[in-house]
Design a protein around this motif. Structure first.
Motif, mmCIF file in Angstrom:
data_model
loop_
_atom_site.group_PDB
_atom_site.id
_atom_site.type_symbol
_atom_site.label_atom_id
_atom_site.label_comp_id
_atom_site.label_asym_id
_atom_site.label_seq_id
_atom_site.Cartn_x
_atom_site.Cartn_y
_atom_site.Cartn_z
ATOM 1 N N SER A 1 -9.877 23.360 20.333
ATOM 2 C CA SER A 1 -8.631 23.868 19.753
ATOM 3 C C SER A 1 -8.127 22.945 18.645
ATOM 4 C CB SER A 1 -7.558 24.062 20.825
ATOM 5 O OG SER A 1 -7.248 22.834 21.441
ATOM 6 N N ALA A 2 -8.333 21.632 18.792
ATOM 7 C CA ALA A 2 -7.929 20.695 17.746
ATOM 8 C C ALA A 2 -8.812 20.858 16.505
ATOM 9 C CB ALA A 2 -7.989 19.261 18.257
ATOM 10 N N VAL A 3 -10.094 21.094 16.708
ATOM 11 C CA VAL A 3 -11.000 21.343 15.574
ATOM 12 C C VAL A 3 -10.590 22.634 14.886
ATOM 13 C CG1 VAL A 3 -13.380 21.834 14.873
ATOM 14 C CG2 VAL A 3 -12.932 20.058 16.584
ATOM 15 N N SER A 4 -10.320 23.669 15.673
ATOM 16 C CA SER A 4 -9.899 24.958 15.099
ATOM 17 C C SER A 4 -8.612 24.809 14.293
ATOM 18 C CB SER A 4 -9.715 26.004 16.197
ATOM 19 O OG SER A 4 -10.953 26.315 16.773
ATOM 20 N N ALA A 5 -7.687 23.979 14.769
ATOM 21 C CA ALA A 5 -6.430 23.762 14.043
ATOM 22 C C ALA A 5 -6.694 23.168 12.663
ATOM 23 C CB ALA A 5 -5.501 22.862 14.848
ATOM 24 N N VAL A 6 -7.654 22.271 12.570
ATOM 25 C CA VAL A 6 -8.022 21.705 11.266
ATOM 26 C C VAL A 6 -8.585 22.798 10.365
ATOM 27 C CG1 VAL A 6 -9.575 20.113 10.053
ATOM 28 C CG2 VAL A 6 -8.442 19.380 12.175
ATOM 29 N N LEU A 7 -9.472 23.599 10.913
ATOM 30 C CA LEU A 7 -10.140 24.638 10.129
ATOM 31 C C LEU A 7 -9.177 25.732 9.688
ATOM 32 C CD1 LEU A 7 -13.379 24.938 12.278
ATOM 33 C CD2 LEU A 7 -13.097 23.684 10.129
ATOM 34 N N GLU A 8 -8.132 25.970 10.470
ATOM 35 C CA GLU A 8 -7.185 27.046 10.167
ATOM 36 C C GLU A 8 -5.976 26.591 9.358
ATOM 37 O OE1 GLU A 8 -6.381 28.451 14.108
ATOM 38 O OE2 GLU A 8 -8.416 29.230 14.343
ATOM 39 N N ALA A 9 -5.862 25.301 9.103
ATOM 40 C CA ALA A 9 -4.720 24.784 8.339
ATOM 41 C C ALA A 9 -4.702 25.418 6.954
ATOM 42 C CB ALA A 9 -4.794 23.270 8.247
ATOM 43 N N ASP A 10 -3.513 25.850 6.524
ATOM 44 C CA ASP A 10 -3.435 26.518 5.222
ATOM 45 C C ASP A 10 -2.667 25.713 4.181
ATOM 46 O OD1 ASP A 10 -0.999 26.877 6.431
ATOM 47 O OD2 ASP A 10 -0.979 29.052 6.268
ATOM 48 N N THR A 11 -2.233 24.514 4.552
ATOM 49 C CA THR A 11 -1.608 23.619 3.580
ATOM 50 C C THR A 11 -2.212 22.229 3.766
ATOM 51 O OG1 THR A 11 0.172 22.888 5.049
ATOM 52 C CG2 THR A 11 0.593 24.880 3.715
ATOM 53 N N GLN A 12 -2.092 21.402 2.748
ATOM 54 C CA GLN A 12 -2.600 20.035 2.861
ATOM 55 C C GLN A 12 -1.866 19.275 3.957
ATOM 56 O OE1 GLN A 12 -5.343 18.708 1.212
ATOM 57 N NE2 GLN A 12 -5.053 17.182 2.819
ATOM 58 N N GLU A 13 -0.554 19.473 4.027
ATOM 59 C CA GLU A 13 0.234 18.797 5.061
ATOM 60 C C GLU A 13 -0.217 19.242 6.458
ATOM 61 O OE1 GLU A 13 4.837 18.429 6.619
ATOM 62 O OE2 GLU A 13 4.477 19.063 4.555
ATOM 63 N N GLY A 14 -0.452 20.542 6.614
ATOM 64 C CA GLY A 14 -0.931 21.059 7.891
ATOM 65 C C GLY A 14 -2.298 20.508 8.244
ATOM 66 N N ALA A 15 -3.171 20.426 7.239
ATOM 67 C CA ALA A 15 -4.510 19.878 7.474
ATOM 68 C C ALA A 15 -4.433 18.403 7.865
ATOM 69 C CB ALA A 15 -5.376 20.059 6.232
ATOM 70 N N ASP A 16 -3.581 17.646 7.164
ATOM 71 C CA ASP A 16 -3.435 16.222 7.478
ATOM 72 C C ASP A 16 -2.939 16.020 8.908
ATOM 73 O OD1 ASP A 16 -4.263 15.630 4.908
ATOM 74 O OD2 ASP A 16 -2.239 15.207 4.155
ATOM 75 N N GLU A 17 -1.958 16.831 9.322
ATOM 76 C CA GLU A 17 -1.427 16.728 10.680
ATOM 77 C C GLU A 17 -2.487 17.121 11.706
ATOM 78 O OE1 GLU A 17 2.137 19.090 10.817
ATOM 79 O OE2 GLU A 17 3.175 17.788 9.396
ATOM 80 N N ALA A 18 -3.253 18.160 11.402
ATOM 81 C CA ALA A 18 -4.285 18.618 12.335
ATOM 82 C C ALA A 18 -5.409 17.588 12.462
ATOM 83 C CB ALA A 18 -4.841 19.966 11.884
ATOM 84 N N VAL A 19 -5.785 16.973 11.343
ATOM 85 C CA VAL A 19 -6.822 15.936 11.393
ATOM 86 C C VAL A 19 -6.318 14.738 12.195
ATOM 87 C CG1 VAL A 19 -8.090 14.240 9.994
ATOM 88 C CG2 VAL A 19 -8.065 16.640 9.313
ATOM 89 N N ALA A 20 -5.073 14.354 11.995
ATOM 90 C CA ALA A 20 -4.508 13.235 12.764
ATOM 91 C C ALA A 20 -4.546 13.541 14.261
ATOM 92 C CB ALA A 20 -3.085 12.943 12.302
#
Length: 155
Positions: free
Chosen positions: A112-131
């Protein structure tokens, strides 16, 4: 030379591992063993990020997978572009499963954490998901355990 090659789950089910570029840590002579270990961990992290890109491009199952490959003695690699200090890209090269020292992979509870990274639609969202994803460590498997890794994701 050890090269960390990004992979996707389906790569583990084929007779020959993927031929693609990777990441290599090139320590300098003054580094302590602990510093070298940190450097290699950073190289694995870079390869894991590249694995996420592979997953996205191929629509593969959500898991970071990194193959720790010891280059065959017949292969000479020159480090490529610097990613950060002492960490470089490595060109694609051919190798076999016997050259793979380890398979580093997310366990299914990280999906689910990997999916959150893949589904992020903003840079901020991607950064938070990667963290958040970095809270999940990659598990270490021997190359002989490829079937076991695949079985983890069949359930």
């Amino acid at each position: 030379m050890r090269v960390y090659v990004p992979a996707v789950l389906s790569d583990l089910s084929v007779p020959l591992p993927p031929v693609r570029g990777g990441v290599v840590a090139v320590p300098d002579a003054a580094m302590s063993a602990e510093d070298v270990e940190v450097l290699e961990d950073d190289a694995i992290t870079e390869a894991a990020l590249a694995s996420l890109e592979q997953v996205r491009e191929e629509g593969a199952q959500p898991a970071r997978i990194v193959l720790a490959v010891d280059t065959p003695t017949s292969t000479t690699l020159s480090p490529g572009e610097a990613i950060e200090a002492n960490i470089f890209t490595a060109p694609a090269f051919e190798y076999t499963w016997s050259d793979v020292a380890a398979i580093l992979v997310d366990l299914p509870d990280a999906a689910s954490a990997v999916s959150a990274v893949l589904e992020a639609d903003t840079q901020e969202g991607a950064d938070e998901a990667v963290a958040a994803l970095w809270e999940f460590s990659l598990a270490w498997f021997d190359r002989s355990e490829r079937p076991d890794v695949l079985a983890l994701y069949k359930g």
